[in-house]
Design a protein around this motif. Structure first.
Motif, PDB file in Angstrom:
ATOM      1  N   ILE A 288       0.839  -1.200   0.000  1.00 20.85           N
ATOM      2  CA  ILE A 288       0.000   0.000   0.000  1.00 20.85           C
ATOM      3  C   ILE A 288       0.870   1.246   0.000  1.00 20.85           C
ATOM      4  O   ILE A 288       0.599   2.225  -0.712  1.00 20.85           O
ATOM      5  CB  ILE A 288      -0.955  -0.013   1.211  1.00 20.85           C
ATOM      6  CG1 ILE A 288      -2.036  -1.083   1.022  1.00 20.85           C
ATOM      7  CG2 ILE A 288      -1.591   1.364   1.410  1.00 20.85           C
ATOM      8  CD1 ILE A 288      -3.004  -1.189   2.177  1.00 20.85           C
ATOM      9  N   GLY A 289       1.941   1.218   0.773  1.00 23.82           N
ATOM     10  CA  GLY A 289       2.842   2.368   0.821  1.00 23.82           C
ATOM     11  C   GLY A 289       3.436   2.701  -0.535  1.00 23.82           C
ATOM     12  O   GLY A 289       3.601   3.880  -0.886  1.00 23.82           O
ATOM     13  N   SER A 290       3.757   1.667  -1.310  1.00 23.68           N
ATOM     14  CA  SER A 290       4.304   1.888  -2.652  1.00 23.68           C
ATOM     15  C   SER A 290       3.279   2.545  -3.562  1.00 23.68           C
ATOM     16  O   SER A 290       3.598   3.483  -4.309  1.00 23.68           O
ATOM     17  CB  SER A 290       4.760   0.557  -3.258  1.00 23.68           C
ATOM     18  OG  SER A 290       5.236   0.743  -4.579  1.00 23.68           O
ATOM     19  N   TRP A 291       2.022   2.082  -3.509  1.00 22.52           N
ATOM     20  CA  TRP A 291       0.978   2.686  -4.339  1.00 22.52           C
ATOM     21  C   TRP A 291       0.721   4.134  -3.924  1.00 22.52           C
ATOM     22  O   TRP A 291       0.488   5.002  -4.769  1.00 22.52           O
ATOM     23  CB  TRP A 291      -0.318   1.888  -4.260  1.00 22.52           C
ATOM     24  CG  TRP A 291      -0.265   0.511  -4.847  1.00 22.52           C
ATOM     25  CD1 TRP A 291      -0.626  -0.657  -4.241  1.00 22.52           C
ATOM     26  CD2 TRP A 291       0.174   0.138  -6.166  1.00 22.52           C
ATOM     27  NE1 TRP A 291      -0.444  -1.725  -5.081  1.00 22.52           N
ATOM     28  CE2 TRP A 291       0.047  -1.270  -6.283  1.00 22.52           C
ATOM     29  CE3 TRP A 291       0.660   0.848  -7.256  1.00 22.52           C
ATOM     30  CZ2 TRP A 291       0.383  -1.961  -7.433  1.00 22.52           C
ATOM     31  CZ3 TRP A 291       1.000   0.162  -8.412  1.00 22.52           C
ATOM     32  CH2 TRP A 291       0.865  -1.218  -8.498  1.00 22.52           C
ATOM     33  N   VAL A 292       0.781   4.413  -2.624  1.00 26.18           N
ATOM     34  CA  VAL A 292       0.599   5.791  -2.155  1.00 26.18           C
ATOM     35  C   VAL A 292       1.695   6.691  -2.712  1.00 26.18           C
ATOM     36  O   VAL A 292       1.439   7.815  -3.172  1.00 26.18           O
ATOM     37  CB  VAL A 292       0.595   5.849  -0.613  1.00 26.18           C
ATOM     38  CG1 VAL A 292       0.662   7.293  -0.127  1.00 26.18           C
ATOM     39  CG2 VAL A 292      -0.658   5.180  -0.063  1.00 26.18           C
ATOM     40  N   THR A 293       2.935   6.183  -2.699  1.00 25.93           N
ATOM     41  CA  THR A 293       4.059   6.958  -3.231  1.00 25.93           C
ATOM     42  C   THR A 293       3.864   7.266  -4.716  1.00 25.93           C
ATOM     43  O   THR A 293       4.125   8.385  -5.182  1.00 25.93           O
ATOM     44  CB  THR A 293       5.375   6.192  -3.029  1.00 25.93           C
ATOM     45  OG1 THR A 293       5.597   6.002  -1.631  1.00 25.93           O
ATOM     46  CG2 THR A 293       6.550   6.955  -3.624  1.00 25.93           C
ATOM     47  N   ILE A 294       3.378   6.273  -5.467  1.00 25.27           N
ATOM     48  CA  ILE A 294       3.149   6.476  -6.901  1.00 25.27           C
ATOM     49  C   ILE A 294       2.018   7.478  -7.126  1.00 25.27           C
ATOM     50  O   ILE A 294       2.092   8.337  -8.013  1.00 25.27           O
ATOM     51  CB  ILE A 294       2.838   5.129  -7.578  1.00 25.27           C
ATOM     52  CG1 ILE A 294       4.079   4.228  -7.550  1.00 25.27           C
ATOM     53  CG2 ILE A 294       2.386   5.345  -9.023  1.00 25.27           C
ATOM     54  CD1 ILE A 294       3.827   2.819  -8.034  1.00 25.27           C
ATOM     55  N   VAL A 320       9.315   7.021 -14.837  1.00 24.06           N
ATOM     56  CA  VAL A 320      10.558   6.555 -14.192  1.00 24.06           C
ATOM     57  C   VAL A 320      10.295   6.257 -12.716  1.00 24.06           C
ATOM     58  O   VAL A 320      10.733   5.217 -12.186  1.00 24.06           O
ATOM     59  CB  VAL A 320      11.674   7.618 -14.329  1.00 24.06           C
ATOM     60  CG1 VAL A 320      12.880   7.237 -13.465  1.00 24.06           C
ATOM     61  CG2 VAL A 320      12.090   7.752 -15.780  1.00 24.06           C
ATOM     62  N   ASN A 321       9.564   7.125 -12.051  1.00 21.41           N
ATOM     63  CA  ASN A 321       9.253   6.932 -10.633  1.00 21.41           C
ATOM     64  C   ASN A 321       8.418   5.675 -10.420  1.00 21.41           C
ATOM     65  O   ASN A 321       8.602   4.977  -9.411  1.00 21.41           O
ATOM     66  CB  ASN A 321       8.514   8.153 -10.078  1.00 21.41           C
ATOM     67  CG  ASN A 321       9.375   9.397 -10.077  1.00 21.41           C
ATOM     68  OD1 ASN A 321      10.608   9.310 -10.134  1.00 21.41           O
ATOM     69  ND2 ASN A 321       8.745  10.568 -10.013  1.00 21.41           N
ATOM     70  N   VAL A 322       7.503   5.394 -11.332  1.00 22.96           N
ATOM     71  CA  VAL A 322       6.693   4.175 -11.218  1.00 22.96           C
ATOM     72  C   VAL A 322       7.587   2.940 -11.317  1.00 22.96           C
ATOM     73  O   VAL A 322       7.467   1.995 -10.533  1.00 22.96           O
ATOM     74  CB  VAL A 322       5.594   4.123 -12.310  1.00 22.96           C
ATOM     75  CG1 VAL A 322       4.863   2.790 -12.257  1.00 22.96           C
ATOM     76  CG2 VAL A 322       4.625   5.272 -12.138  1.00 22.96           C
ATOM     77  N   ARG A 323       8.525   2.955 -12.266  1.00 28.20           N
ATOM     78  CA  ARG A 323       9.415   1.808 -12.441  1.00 28.20           C
ATOM     79  C   ARG A 323      10.258   1.589 -11.187  1.00 28.20           C
ATOM     80  O   ARG A 323      10.460   0.444 -10.760  1.00 28.20           O
ATOM     81  CB  ARG A 323      10.336   2.053 -13.639  1.00 28.20           C
ATOM     82  CG  ARG A 323      11.314   0.894 -13.902  1.00 28.20           C
ATOM     83  CD  ARG A 323      12.313   1.250 -14.976  1.00 28.20           C
ATOM     84  NE  ARG A 323      13.134   2.403 -14.603  1.00 28.20           N
ATOM     85  CZ  ARG A 323      14.093   2.909 -15.376  1.00 28.20           C
ATOM     86  NH1 ARG A 323      14.342   2.382 -16.559  1.00 28.20           N
ATOM     87  NH2 ARG A 323      14.792   3.971 -14.965  1.00 28.20           N
ATOM     88  N   GLU A 324      10.687   2.696 -10.569  1.00 21.57           N
ATOM     89  CA  GLU A 324      11.555   2.570  -9.400  1.00 21.57           C
ATOM     90  C   GLU A 324      10.782   2.278  -8.131  1.00 21.57           C
ATOM     91  O   GLU A 324      11.367   1.929  -7.107  1.00 21.57           O
ATOM     92  CB  GLU A 324      12.371   3.857  -9.249  1.00 21.57           C
ATOM     93  CG  GLU A 324      13.343   4.087 -10.418  1.00 21.57           C
ATOM     94  CD  GLU A 324      14.077   5.406 -10.320  1.00 21.57           C
ATOM     95  OE1 GLU A 324      13.677   6.237  -9.463  1.00 21.57           O
ATOM     96  OE2 GLU A 324      15.030   5.613 -11.104  1.00 21.57           O
ATOM     97  N   GLY A 325       9.467   2.428  -8.214  1.00 22.62           N
ATOM     98  CA  GLY A 325       8.636   2.098  -7.052  1.00 22.62           C
ATOM     99  C   GLY A 325       8.619   3.165  -5.996  1.00 22.62           C
ATOM    100  O   GLY A 325       8.185   2.924  -4.871  1.00 22.62           O
TER     101      GLY A 325
END
Length: 325
Positions: A288-294, A320-325
């Protein structure tokens, strides 16, 4: 536009309908509430009901007076918008001159001041004198985000009509009742403030296309960076969608929020319900934290575009940010 065509805001409707039915109108009202809560729509509906030849608690929408309001050419309805960033004293003085003339009929004159909180000190003081000794019969309707946003002296001379945040479900239902696509209506009410703006967005020819691109990018970007960049170049920057990259990014943020809704079993909140099966299968690939960051990255990219960063640069950096998570 009658009161029945406005989503929600039952308390405001009741207050205004009762005043109309009893023929006990205040000389000034303050419609206070957040953007998207329907303040301007309600002001127009209220003005229409005031002018309506049939009288009562709502406008008939059919008489000559109602049609003049609907078409925006009623001679006794005046709307003031900020001139640049503020409502200026010259605008208030011009309004006062207009209202000093005889009404076109035997009834009221009505004026609406949008963004009343932006009035300069001089404009506010000039309006204050006007509110203290209004020419009769005149009804003022001031729109502001809150009661605290206007001068206390102005607040004390108006009747407060509070508005609550817009009910997205009610707005969506109204659009669907009008024959709009349910999927586009759901997306639009999450991107726009109020019924009119949402309707306008749904009616744009490019809106359905940009939603389709968002679905494709949403599926490609987490695992296929090169493919998503190529797709953006071909389907966005070589088409008319290049003018609407900020909307695309806002929709992408909603796409990734749907991942969180899938993980927390809130499928009814999804903005992309037609993609629920795919989203539910994919959501657990990240935290969830990763999706929030994206999501935050998408919204940051949209804000950068408004700050005059090149749209292609902003979107590609987001990918690029999505790829890096």
């Amino acid at each position: 536009m009658g009161f029945q065509q406005i989503a929600g805001q039952d308390r405001a409707k009741s207050l205004l309908r009762n005043a109309l039915a009893a023929n006990r109108l205040a000389h000034a009202y303050l419609f206070a509430g957040p953007p998207g809560s329907g303040r301007m729509e309600m002001a127009q509906a209220f003005a229409q009901a005031i002018f309506c030849e049939r009288g009562g608690g709502d406008a008939c929408g059919e008489c000559l007076e109602c049609r003049k309001v609907l078409h925006g050419n009623h001679p006794d309805l005046h709307v003031i918008q900020p001139d640049g960033a503020t409502v200026k004293i010259e605008q208030i003085r011009s309004l006062q001159r207009e209202l000093s003339y005889r009404s076109s009929g035997a009834g009221y004159k009505v004026y609406i001041i949008q963004a009343a909180e932006t009035m300069t000190v001089q404009a506010g003081n000039s309006l204050l004198k006007f509110l203290e000794e209004p020419p009769s019969p005149v009804v003022a309707i001031l729109l502001a985000p809150s009661a605290q946003a206007v001068l206390p002296t102005i607040l004390s001379r108006t009747q407060l009509v509070p508005f609550v945040p817009g009910d997205r479900q009610a707005l969506e239902n109204l659009l669907v009742q009008e024959g709009k696509s349910p999927l586009l209506a759901r997306a639009a009410v999450h991107l726009s403030s109020g019924l009119s703006a949402s309707r306008k967005l749904v009616d744009e020819n490019w809106f359905a296309d940009i939603r389709n691109v968002v679905i494709q990018l949403g599926k490609e970007s987490p695992s296929r960076f090169a493919a998503s960049v190529l797709q953006a170049q071909q389907q966005v920057f070589k088409t008319e969608l290049a003018e609407h990259v900020d909307i695309l990014l806002q929709l992408l943020a909603l796409w990734y929020r749907d991942m969180i809704y899938a993980m927390t079993d809130r499928h009814s909140h999804m903005v992309f319900p037609d993609q629920a099966e795919w989203i539910s299968k994919t959501a657990w690939s990240r935290s969830i934290g990763s999706w929030v960051t994206i999501m935050e990255s998408a919204l940051t990219a949209a804000r950068r575009i408004k700050a005059h960063v090149a749209p292609q640069l902003a979107l590609e950096q987001f990918l690029v940010n999505v790829r890096e998570g």
